[in-house]
Scaffold this motif. Structure first.
Motif, PDB file in Angstrom:
ATOM      1  N   GLY A  20      30.139 140.333  71.306  1.00 32.41           N
ATOM      2  CA  GLY A  20      31.009 141.768  71.008  1.00 32.41           C
ATOM      3  C   GLY A  20      29.818 142.930  69.771  1.00 32.41           C
ATOM      4  N   HIS A  21      29.566 141.099  69.515  1.00 34.23           N
ATOM      5  CA  HIS A  21      29.665 141.302  67.703  1.00 34.23           C
ATOM      6  C   HIS A  21      28.407 140.081  67.422  1.00 34.23           C
ATOM      7  N   PRO A  22      27.340 139.989  68.004  1.00 36.75           N
ATOM      8  CA  PRO A  22      26.088 139.161  67.586  1.00 36.75           C
ATOM      9  C   PRO A  22      25.267 138.521  66.218  1.00 36.75           C
ATOM     10  N   GLY A  23      25.379 136.935  66.260  1.00 38.31           N
ATOM     11  CA  GLY A  23      24.923 137.191  65.354  1.00 38.31           C
ATOM     12  C   GLY A  23      23.327 137.652  65.264  1.00 38.31           C
ATOM     13  N   LYS A  24      22.430 137.494  64.354  1.00 38.30           N
ATOM     14  CA  LYS A  24      21.490 137.978  64.164  1.00 38.30           C
ATOM     15  C   LYS A  24      20.278 136.843  65.107  1.00 38.30           C
ATOM     16  N   ASP A  25      20.878 135.996  64.247  1.00 40.66           N
ATOM     17  CA  ASP A  25      19.587 134.928  66.294  1.00 40.66           C
ATOM     18  C   ASP A  25      20.685 134.629  67.568  1.00 40.66           C
ATOM     19  N   ILE A  26      20.557 135.420  68.646  1.00 41.14           N
ATOM     20  CA  ILE A  26      21.014 135.647  69.597  1.00 41.14           C
ATOM     21  C   ILE A  26      20.132 134.536  70.502  1.00 41.14           C
ATOM     22  N   LYS A  27      21.171 132.800  70.475  1.00 39.87           N
ATOM     23  CA  LYS A  27      20.119 132.155  71.556  1.00 39.87           C
ATOM     24  C   LYS A  27      20.209 132.499  72.824  1.00 39.87           C
ATOM     25  N   PRO A  28      20.076 131.873  73.706  1.00 41.79           N
ATOM     26  CA  PRO A  28      20.073 132.059  75.317  1.00 41.79           C
ATOM     27  C   PRO A  28      21.364 131.339  75.579  1.00 41.79           C
ATOM     28  N   GLU A  29      22.237 130.959  75.860  1.00 46.21           N
ATOM     29  CA  GLU A  29      23.445 130.493  75.507  1.00 46.21           C
ATOM     30  C   GLU A  29      24.125 131.798  75.398  1.00 46.21           C
ATOM     31  N   ASP A  30      23.493 132.756  74.617  1.00 45.00           N
ATOM     32  CA  ASP A  30      24.848 133.770  74.490  1.00 45.00           C
ATOM     33  C   ASP A  30      24.590 134.622  74.788  1.00 45.00           C
ATOM     34  N   GLU A  31      23.922 135.061  75.310  1.00 43.07           N
ATOM     35  CA  GLU A  31      22.954 135.826  76.340  1.00 43.07           C
ATOM     36  C   GLU A  31      23.895 135.554  78.511  1.00 43.07           C
ATOM     37  N   PHE A  32      24.347 136.464  78.270  1.00 38.28           N
ATOM     38  CA  PHE A  32      24.838 136.255  79.968  1.00 38.28           C
ATOM     39  C   PHE A  32      24.381 137.211  81.254  1.00 38.28           C
ATOM     40  N   LEU A  33      24.001 136.849  82.015  1.00 37.05           N
ATOM     41  CA  LEU A  33      23.260 137.165  83.332  1.00 37.05           C
ATOM     42  C   LEU A  33      24.452 137.270  84.691  1.00 37.05           C
ATOM     43  N   VAL A  34      24.819 137.989  84.873  1.00 41.99           N
ATOM     44  CA  VAL A  34      26.064 138.642  85.788  1.00 41.99           C
ATOM     45  C   VAL A  34      24.748 138.228  87.063  1.00 41.99           C
ATOM     46  N   MET A  35      25.868 137.580  87.613  1.00 39.42           N
ATOM     47  CA  MET A  35      25.120 136.953  89.021  1.00 39.42           C
ATOM     48  C   MET A  35      26.306 137.599  90.071  1.00 39.42           C
ATOM     49  N   GLY A  36      27.247 137.502  89.899  1.00 33.93           N
ATOM     50  CA  GLY A  36      28.453 138.443  90.614  1.00 33.93           C
ATOM     51  C   GLY A  36      29.507 139.362  90.694  1.00 33.93           C
ATOM     52  N   VAL A  37      30.302 140.022  91.002  1.00 33.75           N
ATOM     53  CA  VAL A  37      31.484 141.096  90.361  1.00 33.75           C
ATOM     54  C   VAL A  37      32.450 140.976  91.170  1.00 33.75           C
ATOM     55  N   VAL A  38      33.804 140.444  90.916  1.00 29.87           N
ATOM     56  CA  VAL A  38      35.068 140.435  91.828  1.00 29.87           C
ATOM     57  C   VAL A  38      35.628 141.218  91.712  1.00 29.87           C
ATOM     58  N   ASP A  39      37.268 141.143  92.861  1.00 30.53           N
ATOM     59  CA  ASP A  39      37.769 141.594  92.428  1.00 30.53           C
ATOM     60  C   ASP A  39      38.995 141.911  91.258  1.00 30.53           C
TER      61      ASP A  39
END
Length: 399
Positions: A176-195
């Motif tokens: 929600g409040h990322p720093g200036k240098d965003i690392k790959p582990e701080d970027e989230f890739l949506v693989m699925g959606v559950v109930d």
């Protein structure tokens, strides 16, 4: 008739003002208790979104000042999985279902912020262990080992907050409040959606949730490992003892605790239920006192108006008419108190107080109004019968 009742009420405005105030506070108390009970009841009837039956939690701790290598931990999990009666074993974070531990954060996507979100770490077997229901996409697999971003699975409510009606699969979001240098582990890739899931308690509302994939080849040394174990129906203490012996067989420096998730749920339920029951008892005590007060005031009111009652009977009013007159006065006075209380209660859904939807508040307003009318009618019924039974000659002779 109604105009006549208003005139009678106005002629005794001081006494009736006290009655209106008493009814107003009764309505407020009933509204507060009703809003809590309706919210708690609605949450209780909402599905948890996962299966906690036949689910155990295994906590493995390294010895004093020691840490457990990931490879050794994986070996322990493989041996536990081979035990008869064990269906699935999944490594996860410490915020397990129904225990007093949580990990929350917020996330953002193109200016949209999720708000409070539960964050869990989960391996590739977590969905099978908890039996989460996938609505879209898939759970983590070995195919995600080479991903440039952190694979995640999110709940439906988080999906609606971040992406609305847009497709969610394949989207990338960050904190929600990322720093200036965003690392790959701080970027989230949506693989699925559950109930939507509720892992807090039986009486809590579902909270948006996100599961981050635990990287299988992570070389981190763990101090404490939390494992979810799905077992076959009917398994009990014998299997728990086998699991503890299996962990001790790898290294005796590690300690193990095996708990049943359903037991944690029942413990959390009792902990949550105590303040709700206390609030209900306090509300019941206040309502009983209000009812007794109303009954006494109405009884006194009749004794003070015996001359009026006798005169009305002498002029031809029936006993039933006198009774309905007193009951009607009480209903009109009750309406004034309910209207004042309703104006106050209406501010809660308008202001979205306590982050609750409007529906519980509106239902609580209706329930409180019905309860107040019922209580006042019940309290006015016997005094109204007494007024109807007064004979004109007796009342006028006493005067």
């Amino acid at each position: 008739m109604l105009r006549h009742l208003f005139t009678l009420i106005w002629n005794r405005k001081r006494a009736n003002l006290l009655l209106i105030s008493e009814i107003f506070f009764s309505f407020v108390v009933l509204f507060g208790v009703g809003a809590v009970l309706i919210t708690v009841g609605k949450n209780y009837l909402t599905p948890h979104g996962f299966n906690y039956e036949q689910l155990w939690r295994l906590e493995v701790r390294a010895g004093q000042g020691l840490k457990m290598p990931r490879a050794e931990l994986d070996d322990v999990m493989r041996q536990v999985k081979t035990l008869p009666g064990v269906r699935t074993v999944a490594l996860t974070s410490g915020n397990l279902p129904f225990i007093f531990s949580n990990n929350t954060s917020d996330f953002s996507y193109q200016g949209k912020v999720s708000g409070t979100t539960n964050v869990y770490d989960a391996d590739d077997h977590y969905a099978a262990a908890t039996q989460l229901h996938l609505r879209e996409g898939r759970w983590f697999t070995q195919a995600d080992d080479g991903s440039n971003h952190r694979p995640v699975v999110i709940t439906q409510d988080l999906r609606e907050t971040l992406f609305g009606n847009e497709p969610a699969l394949g989207k990338i979001f960050t904190w929600g409040h990322p720093g200036k240098d965003i690392k790959p582990e701080d970027e989230f890739l949506v693989m699925g959606v559950v109930d939507n899931v509720n892992m807090e308690s039986d009486f809590s509302a579902p909270i948006p949730a996100l599961w981050k994939r635990l990287i299988p080849f992570d070389t981190t040394h763990w101090e404490t490992a939390n494992v979810l174990v799905r077992v076959a129906p009917g398994e009990g203490g014998v299997l728990q003892e086998k699991i503890a012996r299996t962990v001790a067989g790898v290294t005796r420096q590690w300690t193990t605790e095996v708990r049943v998730v359903n037991d944690d749920r029942l413990h959390r339920r009792m902990y949550t239920l105590v303040p709700v029951v206390g609030l209900c008892l306090m509300g019941l005590f206040l309502i009983i006192n209000v009812a007794l007060g109303l009954f006494g005031v109405l009884w006194y009111n009749i004794s003070q108006r015996r001359a009026e009652i006798g005169l009305r009977r002498a002029m031809g009013a029936t006993g039933a008419g006198i009774g309905w007159q007193f009951l009607g006065e009480m209903m009109v006075i009750t309406t004034f108190g309910v209207l004042l209380g309703g104006l106050l209660a209406a501010q809660f859904p308008l202001l979205h107080a306590f982050d609750l939807p409007a529906q519980p508040y509106l239902l609580a307003i209706g329930a409180a109004a019905a309860a107040v009318y019922f209580i006042t009618a019940l309290c006015a019924w016997q005094p109204s019968r007494l007024a109807a039974a007064i004979q004109p000659a007796v009342a006028l002779r006493e005067e």
